[in-house]
Write a protein that holds these residues in place. Structure first.
Motif, PDB file in Angstrom:
ATOM      1  N   SER A 121    -105.566 -25.333-118.555  1.00 45.79           N
ATOM      2  CA  SER A 121    -106.100 -26.508-119.256  1.00 45.79           C
ATOM      3  C   SER A 121    -107.370 -26.093-120.002  1.00 45.79           C
ATOM      4  CB  SER A 121    -106.442 -27.594-118.238  1.00 45.79           C
ATOM      5  OG  SER A 121    -107.560 -27.177-117.470  1.00 45.79           O
ATOM      6  N   GLU A 122    -107.849 -26.984-120.834  1.00 46.71           N
ATOM      7  CA  GLU A 122    -109.091 -26.723-121.574  1.00 46.71           C
ATOM      8  C   GLU A 122    -110.240 -26.495-120.583  1.00 46.71           C
ATOM      9  OE1 GLU A 122    -111.891 -26.080-124.302  1.00 46.71           O
ATOM     10  OE2 GLU A 122    -109.754 -26.078-124.672  1.00 46.71           O
ATOM     11  N   GLU A 123    -110.235 -27.280-119.508  1.00 46.28           N
ATOM     12  CA  GLU A 123    -111.277 -27.154-118.484  1.00 46.28           C
ATOM     13  C   GLU A 123    -111.203 -25.753-117.843  1.00 46.28           C
ATOM     14  OE1 GLU A 123    -114.401 -27.694-116.286  1.00 46.28           O
ATOM     15  OE2 GLU A 123    -113.804 -29.165-117.784  1.00 46.28           O
ATOM     16  N   ASP A 124    -109.983 -25.281-117.549  1.00 46.29           N
ATOM     17  CA  ASP A 124    -109.809 -23.940-116.961  1.00 46.29           C
ATOM     18  C   ASP A 124    -110.357 -22.866-117.906  1.00 46.29           C
ATOM     19  OD1 ASP A 124    -108.497 -25.007-114.781  1.00 46.29           O
ATOM     20  OD2 ASP A 124    -106.498 -24.708-115.626  1.00 46.29           O
ATOM     21  N   ARG A 125    -110.051 -23.040-119.183  1.00 43.56           N
ATOM     22  CA  ARG A 125    -110.522 -22.042-120.168  1.00 43.56           C
ATOM     23  C   ARG A 125    -112.046 -22.015-120.219  1.00 43.56           C
ATOM     24  NH1 ARG A 125    -106.399 -23.887-124.247  1.00 43.56           N
ATOM     25  NH2 ARG A 125    -104.626 -22.531-123.864  1.00 43.56           N
ATOM     26  N   ARG A 126    -112.623 -23.215-120.135  1.00 38.89           N
ATOM     27  CA  ARG A 126    -114.079 -23.286-120.172  1.00 38.89           C
ATOM     28  C   ARG A 126    -114.670 -22.571-118.948  1.00 38.89           C
ATOM     29  NH1 ARG A 126    -114.395 -28.428-121.987  1.00 38.89           N
ATOM     30  NH2 ARG A 126    -114.686 -29.275-119.912  1.00 38.89           N
ATOM     31  N   GLN A 127    -114.008 -22.746-117.800  1.00 36.98           N
ATOM     32  CA  GLN A 127    -114.456 -22.050-116.573  1.00 36.98           C
ATOM     33  C   GLN A 127    -114.360 -20.532-116.749  1.00 36.98           C
ATOM     34  OE1 GLN A 127    -115.783 -23.472-114.043  1.00 36.98           O
ATOM     35  NE2 GLN A 127    -115.276 -25.609-114.423  1.00 36.98           N
ATOM     36  N   CYS A 128    -113.275 -20.074-117.377  1.00 32.17           N
ATOM     37  CA  CYS A 128    -113.090 -18.630-117.603  1.00 32.17           C
ATOM     38  C   CYS A 128    -114.211 -18.093-118.492  1.00 32.17           C
ATOM     39  CB  CYS A 128    -111.750 -18.343-118.285  1.00 32.17           C
ATOM     40  SG  CYS A 128    -110.323 -18.738-117.270  1.00 32.17           S
ATOM     41  N   LEU A 129    -114.520 -18.842-119.542  1.00 34.59           N
ATOM     42  CA  LEU A 129    -115.593 -18.436-120.458  1.00 34.59           C
ATOM     43  C   LEU A 129    -116.926 -18.412-119.714  1.00 34.59           C
ATOM     44  CD1 LEU A 129    -116.549 -17.768-123.381  1.00 34.59           C
ATOM     45  CD2 LEU A 129    -116.828 -20.217-123.744  1.00 34.59           C
ATOM     46  N   ALA A 130    -117.168 -19.453-118.908  1.00 35.34           N
ATOM     47  CA  ALA A 130    -118.427 -19.541-118.156  1.00 35.34           C
ATOM     48  C   ALA A 130    -118.558 -18.363-117.187  1.00 35.34           C
ATOM     49  CB  ALA A 130    -118.491 -20.862-117.403  1.00 35.34           C
ATOM     50  N   ALA A 131    -117.445 -18.005-116.522  1.00 32.87           N
ATOM     51  CA  ALA A 131    -117.476 -16.898-115.549  1.00 32.87           C
ATOM     52  C   ALA A 131    -117.753 -15.570-116.261  1.00 32.87           C
ATOM     53  CB  ALA A 131    -116.144 -16.833-114.802  1.00 32.87           C
ATOM     54  N   ALA A 132    -117.101 -15.368-117.412  1.00 38.31           N
ATOM     55  CA  ALA A 132    -117.320 -14.132-118.176  1.00 38.31           C
ATOM     56  C   ALA A 132    -118.778 -14.057-118.637  1.00 38.31           C
ATOM     57  CB  ALA A 132    -116.375 -14.087-119.374  1.00 38.31           C
ATOM     58  N   LEU A 133    -119.282 -15.207-119.087  1.00 39.67           N
ATOM     59  CA  LEU A 133    -120.671 -15.268-119.552  1.00 39.67           C
ATOM     60  C   LEU A 133    -121.642 -14.907-118.441  1.00 39.67           C
ATOM     61  CD1 LEU A 133    -121.338 -18.438-121.693  1.00 39.67           C
ATOM     62  CD2 LEU A 133    -122.275 -16.170-122.061  1.00 39.67           C
ATOM     63  N   GLU A 134    -121.353 -15.439-117.270  1.00 41.60           N
ATOM     64  CA  GLU A 134    -122.242 -15.197-116.140  1.00 41.60           C
ATOM     65  C   GLU A 134    -122.309 -13.704-115.828  1.00 41.60           C
ATOM     66  OE1 GLU A 134    -122.130 -17.052-111.828  1.00 41.60           O
ATOM     67  OE2 GLU A 134    -121.972 -18.564-113.424  1.00 41.60           O
ATOM     68  N   ARG A 135    -121.135 -13.050-115.897  1.00 42.76           N
ATOM     69  CA  ARG A 135    -121.101 -11.605-115.616  1.00 42.76           C
ATOM     70  C   ARG A 135    -121.939 -10.838-116.647  1.00 42.76           C
ATOM     71  NH1 ARG A 135    -115.953 -12.590-113.913  1.00 42.76           N
ATOM     72  NH2 ARG A 135    -114.838 -11.800-115.742  1.00 42.76           N
ATOM     73  N   VAL A 136    -121.785 -11.197-117.923  1.00 41.81           N
ATOM     74  CA  VAL A 136    -122.542 -10.487-118.963  1.00 41.81           C
ATOM     75  C   VAL A 136    -124.032 -10.771-118.815  1.00 41.81           C
ATOM     76  CG1 VAL A 136    -122.827 -10.101-121.437  1.00 41.81           C
ATOM     77  CG2 VAL A 136    -120.581 -10.624-120.554  1.00 41.81           C
ATOM     78  N   MET A 137    -124.376 -12.022-118.508  1.00 44.03           N
ATOM     79  CA  MET A 137    -125.794 -12.407-118.365  1.00 44.03           C
ATOM     80  C   MET A 137    -126.466 -11.567-117.270  1.00 44.03           C
ATOM     81  SD  MET A 137    -126.859 -15.112-120.380  1.00 44.03           S
ATOM     82  CE  MET A 137    -128.075 -16.099-119.524  1.00 44.03           C
ATOM     83  N   GLN A 138    -125.713 -11.237-116.217  1.00 41.88           N
ATOM     84  CA  GLN A 138    -126.297 -10.458-115.112  1.00 41.88           C
ATOM     85  C   GLN A 138    -126.645  -9.042-115.552  1.00 41.88           C
ATOM     86  OE1 GLN A 138    -123.279 -10.884-112.159  1.00 41.88           O
ATOM     87  NE2 GLN A 138    -123.958 -12.913-111.543  1.00 41.88           N
ATOM     88  N   THR A 139    -125.822  -8.486-116.451  1.00 38.79           N
ATOM     89  CA  THR A 139    -126.055  -7.090-116.831  1.00 38.79           C
ATOM     90  C   THR A 139    -126.909  -6.978-118.087  1.00 38.79           C
ATOM     91  OG1 THR A 139    -124.051  -7.105-118.185  1.00 38.79           O
ATOM     92  CG2 THR A 139    -123.816  -6.365-115.907  1.00 38.79           C
ATOM     93  N   TYR A 140    -127.148  -8.111-118.761  1.00 41.69           N
ATOM     94  CA  TYR A 140    -127.852  -8.028-120.035  1.00 41.69           C
ATOM     95  C   TYR A 140    -129.346  -8.210-119.846  1.00 41.69           C
ATOM     96  CZ  TYR A 140    -129.074  -8.518-124.877  1.00 41.69           C
ATOM     97  OH  TYR A 140    -129.644  -8.314-126.100  1.00 41.69           O
ATOM     98  N   PRO A 141    -130.125  -7.150-120.063  1.00 41.99           N
ATOM     99  CA  PRO A 141    -131.580  -7.279-119.922  1.00 41.99           C
ATOM    100  C   PRO A 141    -132.123  -8.002-121.158  1.00 41.99           C
ATOM    101  CG  PRO A 141    -130.988  -5.066-120.656  1.00 41.99           C
ATOM    102  CD  PRO A 141    -129.706  -5.850-120.573  1.00 41.99           C
ATOM    103  N   THR A 142    -132.869  -9.045-120.948  1.00 44.16           N
ATOM    104  CA  THR A 142    -133.318  -9.791-122.130  1.00 44.16           C
ATOM    105  C   THR A 142    -134.735 -10.309-121.970  1.00 44.16           C
ATOM    106  OG1 THR A 142    -132.851 -11.668-123.557  1.00 44.16           O
ATOM    107  CG2 THR A 142    -132.249 -11.918-121.251  1.00 44.16           C
TER     108      THR A 142
END
Length: 196
Positions: A121-142
């Protein structure tokens, strides 16, 4: 001219349009992308800019005068706002380029595979995007504020997925817009306001 109801209804449309234009402008900044054709098609399908919509609504107004003036200034504001949003999108895309090496190709493949799953569902896709984002945010020094990093990374992930599989552009565009509207909208609106 029943301004009150028009303004409150209009602002929702306005808000969604800001995000549509921002994500669209961001993706448009990459002239060497694989999804160029898909983006052109999407550009024709996106909601018409507000000033064009307002003109179509004009026939419905009963007492022409006040609304006529209102529309003229709305139209100017709206066109100016679009240019500002596109400028912001281009600036964010430049920062996005620097983030490229922080995004693991496996993460993009994984996200593209999830988006290909028609059962989600659209909600599932949003969760997938959020999870991917969270992973990148952890490794991205900013040294940027979190909201800005998240906004750029969300749009950059959309760009990477669409580059990987151009046929997913529409889905990933819509999910990214929904994600931004749910999580980062106040930040986006302030970004646009501060430039005006």
């Amino acid at each position: 001219c029943a301004m009150d109801s028009k303004v409150s209804n209009g602002s929702g449309l306005q808000d969604e349009r800001i995000t549509n234009l921002l994500v669209f402008g961001f993706l448009q900044s990459y002239s060497d992308s694989n999804f160029h054709k898909e983006l052109e098609v999407l550009g024709r399908e996106l909601p018409v800019p507000a000033h064009l919509q307002e003109e179509q609504d004009d026939g419905l107004q009963t007492d022409g005068n006040r609304c006529g003036h209102f529309l003229a200034s709305e139209e100017r504001d709206s066109q100016g706002q679009e240019e500002i949003i596109q400028d912001i999108a281009r600036q964010l895309a430049k920062i996005g380029d620097d983030m490229d090496r922080s995004i693991h190709p496996g993460l993009v493949n994984n996200l593209a595979t999830q988006f290909m799953n028609r059962r989600l569902s659209e909600e599932d896709r949003r969760q997938c995007l959020a999870a991917a984002l969270e992973r990148v945010m952890q490794t991205y020094p900013t040294d940027m504020e979190d909201e800005k990093t998240m906004l750029i990374l969300a749009m950059f992930l959309a760009k990477k997925v669409a580059d990987h599989t151009p046929s997913l552009l529409r889905e990933v565009f819509r999910t990214t817009v929904n994600f931004i509207n749910q999580n980062l909208f106040t930040y986006v609106r302030n970004l646009v306001r501060n430039e005006m």
